[in-house]
Design a protein around this motif. Structure first.
Motif, PDB file in Angstrom:
ATOM      1  N   THR A   1      -0.964   7.911   0.040  1.00 41.61           N
ATOM      2  CA  THR A   1      -1.526   8.477  -1.199  1.00 41.61           C
ATOM      3  C   THR A   1      -0.765   9.468  -1.883  1.00 41.61           C
ATOM      4  O   THR A   1       0.201   9.912  -1.332  1.00 41.61           O
ATOM      5  CB  THR A   1      -2.987   9.199  -0.881  1.00 41.61           C
ATOM      6  OG1 THR A   1      -2.682  10.452  -0.028  1.00 41.61           O
ATOM      7  CG2 THR A   1      -3.819   8.373  -0.210  1.00 41.61           C
ATOM      8  N   GLY A   2      -0.898   9.638  -3.038  1.00 35.88           N
ATOM      9  CA  GLY A   2      -0.087  10.466  -3.844  1.00 35.88           C
ATOM     10  C   GLY A   2       1.336  10.203  -4.200  1.00 35.88           C
ATOM     11  O   GLY A   2       1.925  11.121  -4.708  1.00 35.88           O
TER      12      GLY A   2
ATOM     13  N   ALA B   1     -10.108   8.184  -6.975  1.00 35.06           N
ATOM     14  CA  ALA B   1      -8.783   7.834  -6.609  1.00 35.06           C
ATOM     15  C   ALA B   1      -8.421   6.346  -7.305  1.00 35.06           C
ATOM     16  O   ALA B   1      -7.495   6.085  -8.081  1.00 35.06           O
ATOM     17  CB  ALA B   1      -8.351   7.756  -5.438  1.00 35.06           C
ATOM     18  N   SER B   2      -9.615   5.349  -6.933  1.00 28.86           N
ATOM     19  CA  SER B   2      -9.547   4.093  -7.516  1.00 28.86           C
ATOM     20  C   SER B   2      -9.633   3.919  -8.891  1.00 28.86           C
ATOM     21  O   SER B   2      -9.008   3.166  -9.708  1.00 28.86           O
ATOM     22  CB  SER B   2     -10.447   3.282  -6.631  1.00 28.86           C
ATOM     23  OG  SER B   2     -10.213   1.784  -6.887  1.00 28.86           O
TER      24      SER B   2
ATOM     25  N   TRP C   1      -6.015  -0.418  -1.639  1.00 26.26           N
ATOM     26  CA  TRP C   1      -6.385   0.649  -0.384  1.00 26.26           C
ATOM     27  C   TRP C   1      -5.088   1.537   0.210  1.00 26.26           C
ATOM     28  O   TRP C   1      -4.048   0.435  -0.013  1.00 26.26           O
ATOM     29  CB  TRP C   1      -7.326  -0.012   0.671  1.00 26.26           C
ATOM     30  CG  TRP C   1      -6.436  -0.826   1.774  1.00 26.26           C
ATOM     31  CD1 TRP C   1      -5.985  -0.406   2.988  1.00 26.26           C
ATOM     32  CD2 TRP C   1      -5.970  -2.250   1.391  1.00 26.26           C
ATOM     33  NE1 TRP C   1      -5.022  -1.361   3.392  1.00 26.26           N
ATOM     34  CE2 TRP C   1      -5.239  -2.400   2.707  1.00 26.26           C
ATOM     35  CE3 TRP C   1      -5.966  -3.208   0.699  1.00 26.26           C
ATOM     36  CZ2 TRP C   1      -4.479  -3.614   2.706  1.00 26.26           C
ATOM     37  CZ3 TRP C   1      -5.623  -4.406   0.807  1.00 26.26           C
ATOM     38  CH2 TRP C   1      -4.832  -4.650   1.839  1.00 26.26           C
ATOM     39  N   LEU C   2      -5.471   2.498   0.646  1.00 23.44           N
ATOM     40  CA  LEU C   2      -4.139   3.101   1.155  1.00 23.44           C
ATOM     41  C   LEU C   2      -4.713   4.046   2.252  1.00 23.44           C
ATOM     42  O   LEU C   2      -5.783   4.588   2.233  1.00 23.44           O
ATOM     43  CB  LEU C   2      -3.597   4.255   0.178  1.00 23.44           C
ATOM     44  CG  LEU C   2      -2.909   3.553  -1.043  1.00 23.44           C
ATOM     45  CD1 LEU C   2      -2.605   4.678  -1.989  1.00 23.44           C
ATOM     46  CD2 LEU C   2      -1.540   2.894  -0.528  1.00 23.44           C
TER      47      LEU C   2
ATOM     48  N   PRO D   1      -4.178   7.773   4.259  1.00 16.83           N
ATOM     49  CA  PRO D   1      -3.730   9.065   3.701  1.00 16.83           C
ATOM     50  C   PRO D   1      -2.261   9.213   3.656  1.00 16.83           C
ATOM     51  O   PRO D   1      -1.755   9.812   2.644  1.00 16.83           O
ATOM     52  CB  PRO D   1      -4.190  10.008   4.751  1.00 16.83           C
ATOM     53  CG  PRO D   1      -5.462   9.215   5.397  1.00 16.83           C
ATOM     54  CD  PRO D   1      -5.037   7.980   5.644  1.00 16.83           C
TER      55      PRO D   1
END
Length: 184
Positions: free
Chosen positions: A105-106, A140-141, A99-100, A102
């Motif tokens: 992310t990226g 994303a996952s 999990w992340l 915001p």
């Protein structure tokens, strides 16, 4: 405490322990709705006591060798994590997740962190099968699973109850021989 560097920007992976409860809660508060779209513990760890209880449950799992949880830090800020949701080393099967918030992310942090714990599970602990279960639609996952070289095994229809609704759950996996072949 150990720390594994993740990339070149100073990000690192470290165990998440009960004494991190305040930082864990602050992290969840920053990204609660974003994280909670897919991860149930965002709805369960809502105050300091429940945050500490969740981390204590993973400390207990670590003590019994049935699970572990790690945080991803950038600088001094917890931005996400990876975990062994379950570990059945007698049968050589582990389930990994991530999990992340915001801000994390990226940057490839989830992939790098998952790669680190999968390496440990396969090479040090002798895991044969590493599973990745993801709510269908969590692109994303799913992208992380693909970057890790996992294969989509199938879909468990309406197997996940989240926020009062049923969702399909995709199962992805990589086997130890495949994992090792990717890392030669």
């Amino acid at each position: 405490m150990f720390s594994v560097p993740l990339g070149s920007d100073g990000a690192r992976l470290c165990p998440l322990e009960p004494w991190h409860a305040e930082e864990f809660l602050a992290h969840l508060d920053r990204g609660r709705e974003f994280i909670g779209q897919y991860i149930g513990f965002a709805d369960r760890a809502t105050d300091l006591d429940s945050s500490r209880a969740l981390l204590r449950a993973y400390a207990d799992k670590a003590a019994t060798d049935t699970g572990r949880i790690y945080g991803i830090w950038t600088g001094d800020t917890l931005v996400g994590g990876v975990l062994f949701r379950r570990m059945d080393l007698k049968h050589g099967v582990v389930e990994v997740g991530c999990w992340l918030e915001p801000a994390g992310t990226g940057k490839g942090l989830a992939t790098q962190a998952a790669r680190a714990i999968i390496d440990w599970a396969v090479e040090t602990r002798g895991a044969h099968r590493v599973e990745w279960q993801v709510k269908a639609g969590n692109l994303a996952s799913i992208a992380v699973a693909r970057r890790l070289g996992m294969t989509r095994d199938g879909v468990l229809r309406e197997a996940m109850l989240h926020r009062g609704k049923r969702f399909d759950l995709e199962v992805w996996s990589v086997l130890a021989p495949q994992w090792r072949a990717q890392h030669l």
